[in-house]
Design a protein around this motif. Structure first.
Motif, PDB file in Angstrom:
ATOM      1  N   LYS A 150      60.197  48.433  53.935  1.00 51.99           N
ATOM      2  CA  LYS A 150      60.291  47.265  53.427  1.00 51.99           C
ATOM      3  C   LYS A 150      61.185  46.662  53.728  1.00 51.99           C
TER       4      LYS A 150
ATOM      5  N   ARG B 191      58.720  43.019  49.815  1.00 51.15           N
ATOM      6  CA  ARG B 191      57.505  43.384  50.742  1.00 51.15           C
ATOM      7  C   ARG B 191      56.811  41.901  51.609  1.00 51.15           C
TER       8      ARG B 191
ATOM      9  N   SER C 129      56.514  38.664  56.022  1.00 49.43           N
ATOM     10  CA  SER C 129      57.353  39.446  54.916  1.00 49.43           C
ATOM     11  C   SER C 129      57.750  38.190  53.970  1.00 49.43           C
TER      12      SER C 129
END
Length: 669
Positions: free
Chosen positions: A647, A48, A43
């Motif tokens: 996300k 993102r 991550s």
């Protein structure tokens, strides 16, 4: 000083840890078996993630990072000689920035990857041909056009259009979180690596790959390099939920012939035997029931197809993989809350577990070398190699070991309770770190989706039971009737009466839990996502208020009729046993909104606007209904998430809202 328990100084797993873990994805083994390649996702602070390729030697050597310049390098596959690794990526190279995923090649010994394709519409998935000179790939194309140049011109026109409207007359026009590319279908194409020439194998025909195909399991090139087997919808027009057939195309003449096409059966996952003289596939007897399990089948030249084993009560999962001598097939299948790797010896129909779950997420075979990527409830995916039958597994990486060594995970217990129809139902309990049976603990049901999935011995990132247990809860996960891995009859039992047996199972688990001396009877809650969200909404209208302190409904069906806007709308009447315009009472009897007048329990409703599997009109209507009735409710709505919350920053918010809601409604111990 008092003695401390071992590990007492370590803290429990939290959401920050989940996003610090390195996530192992696709796995592929070199032809000589000496090295594997996998994707590794990390991550990033910008909300993102980034994926790169890593080499994993199958002997005792450290992993090596192979790609550095990409953002989301994926789908790695070794060339037949093992001298190159192909993968998909969107990069900037030679002054050209990819607008769509393209094929790249890199040497396993290192160096810079080079772009091998310039196909404007982009590449969805691919496989090498045996000569190492050609790549078979799937792409969304405009079926009326001829040649790659025409596709490129049309793509430029389409991508530069000013309007944003989506116009279609298709019945199959969107899937999961995206619309099917407007005016396009999914074709098989051939790429010549030396020249870059692309040839559309389906050009001028009505054939297309399934529109919901997510990977390369729906097609396979023959080892002779002259034929390709593929899955397709034989009906016109293609519809979601239609049965699928198998056909074979000759790469020279482009003639197509059927391999397996039967109105009573659904076929998939074609895989040629190493000598090319037979084909393995899956076959589901949907003429009997649409819930039929996928069985292992074989297609022989001039002999049609046959089941390899009529008695195994397993749902065979793609991909299939042949042993190098063609005498056996390997596949994944669930069994009682675990997913094993199985070997089927075709001659004697001997079925055996090769790698026991946990949960096998991926595998590959080369000669007598086997690599597996598997997790368990106690750890994320790990990669192991076995050299020969019966050999001890060798761990190939330790990406997450250091972090996990600093965390405490609670105990996992597997139990059984008597559920609906008097049948045993599996119950998993995840205990909080430091669990003390002499104290009272709150209990939280986490109800899985599907329904044809299962809660099990697997490490989840979206609903991680250890993170959910971090505030002292015992996490209960029931594999209610309809869950996968318990045979056909159990899977099929809920059709036409959804909500009934499942609720009996969940309530039976609650009854058992509330009798335990370590359970705080005043602090029982229930949460669920997707089909589990449907069940939580169902419980709100069918369980006496006060039994559960609160609910969390993530992406759950609230209104069965409004849910006809889902991408799977053609399949739902089969599950309900009725179409709403023919038998509205039967459909409404399986819809939570029909019991809205009995809903009193506080509920957190979570939904994503990009969810086309359970459109967010369900979550919004449920929330609005509770508010209109004066029931305590809270809405967490994501404009940029689909059926899942993917996300990193959104996931952090999800966990915080989720746990804060549960704790706030439990009151004081």
């Amino acid at each position: 000083m008092p003695n401390k328990k071992p590990g007492a100084s370590r803290r429990s797993l939290d959401i920050e840890d989940l996003w610090s873990l390195q996530r192992i994805g696709q796995l592929a083994l070199a032809p000589d078996g000496r090295r594997a390649v996998c994707t590794l996702t990390s991550s990033m602070a910008e909300n993102r993630s980034s994926s790169s390729l890593w080499l994993l030697p199958t002997e005792r050597a450290a992993p090596q990072r192979l790609t550095h310049c990409g953002d989301k390098d994926g789908q790695p596959a070794w060339s037949p000689r093992g001298d190159q690794i192909a993968f998909l990526a969107r990069r900037e190279q030679d002054g050209v920035k990819d607008e769509t995923p393209q094929l790249y090649l890199i040497s396993p010994d290192g160096g810079e990857a080079r772009r091998a394709s310039r196909f404007a519409p982009g590449i969805e998935s691919f496989k090498w041909l045996v000569d190492g000179k050609r790549i078979l790939f799937a792409a969304w194309v405009w079926p009326g056009l001829k040649g790659a140049a025409a596709q490129a011109r049309r793509y430029r026109e389409f991508s530069q259009r000013k309007e944003s409207g989506y116009a279609t007359s298709e019945a199959f026009y969107r899937h999961w979180d995206h619309h099917i590319p407007q005016g396009r279908v999914l074709h098989l194409l051939l790429l010549e690596l030396a020249t870059g020439r692309v040839r559309d194998l389906f050009e001028g025909t009505a054939y297309e790959l399934p529109r919901d195909a997510a990977g390369n399991e729906v097609y396979d090139p023959c080892p002779d390099g002259r034929r390709v087997a593929f899955q397709h919808d034989p009906a016109r027009p293609p519809l979601p939920g239609n049965r699928l057939a198998l056909a074979e195309i000759d790469l020279g003449t482009r003639r197509i012939k059927p391999l397996a096409d039967d109105a009573q059966w659904d076929f998939g996952a074609p895989r040629y035997r190493p000598d090319g003289r037979a084909l393995a596939c899956t076959a589901a007897h949907i003429g009997h029931r649409h819930t039929a399990l996928q069985q292992l089948a074989l297609v022989g030249p001039g002999r049609g197809w046959r089941l390899a084993d009529e008695h195994a009560d397993l749902h065979v999962q793609a991909p299939l993989c042949w042993a190098s001598d063609g005498a056996a097939l390997f596949f994944k299948a669930e069994q009682r809350g675990r997913c094993h790797l199985w070997r089927h010896g075709l001659a004697g129909q001997a079925l055996a577990i090769v790698h026991q779950g946990g949960w096998v997420q991926g595998f590959d075979i080369a000669g007598d070398m086997l690599v597996t990527a598997s997790d368990s409830a106690m750890h994320p995916v790990r990669v192991q190699a076995r050299h020969g039958a019966g050999a001890a597994p060798l761990r190939l990486e330790s990406f997450n070991d250091a972090l996990l060594a600093q965390r405490r995970l609670g105990e996992l217990r597997e139990l059984s309770v008597s559920g609906a129809l008097g049948e045993p139902v599996q119950l998993w309990l995840t205990l909080p770190p430091g669990f003390d049976a002499r104290k009272k603990h709150p209990v939280m049901h986490v109800i899985h989706g599907g329904p044809f999935t299962a809660a099990g011995d697997s490490f989840s990132y979206r609903w991680n039971p250890h993170v959910l247990a971090g505030r002292g809860h015992v996490i209960a996960q029931v594999n209610y009737h309809g869950s996968s891995g318990f045979g056909f009859a159990f899977r099929d039992s809920i059709m036409g009466r959804q909500g009934q047996l499942e609720l009996e199972d969940i309530e039976a688990a609650s009854d058992w839990l509330l009798k335990q001396p370590w359970v705080d009877r005043r602090r029982l809650s229930a949460t669920g996502g997707s089909y589990g969200g449907f069940l939580v909404a169902w419980m709100n209208g069918h369980v006496k208020p006060g039994r559960y302190r609160s609910y969390v409904c993530h992406a759950g069906v609230f209104d069965r009729i409004a849910s006809f806007s889902a991408d799977s709308y053609m399949e739902r009447p089969r599950d309900l046993g009725a179409r709403y315009w023919d038998d509205a009472p039967k459909v409404l009897a399986q819809s939570p909104h029909s019991a809205a007048a009995q809903m009193h329990t506080p509920t957190l409703v979570i939904h994503g606007a990009l969810d086309y599997r359970v459109p967010d009109c369900n979550g919004l209507a449920y929330y609005n209904t509770l508010k209109a009735r004066g029931v305590d409710a809270r809405l967490l709505w994501f404009p940029d998430e689909n059926h899942w919350v993917l996300k990193p920053q959104n996931s952090r918010l999800w966990y915080r809202e989720f746990l804060d809601w549960i704790v706030a409604h439990e009151g004081r111990p």
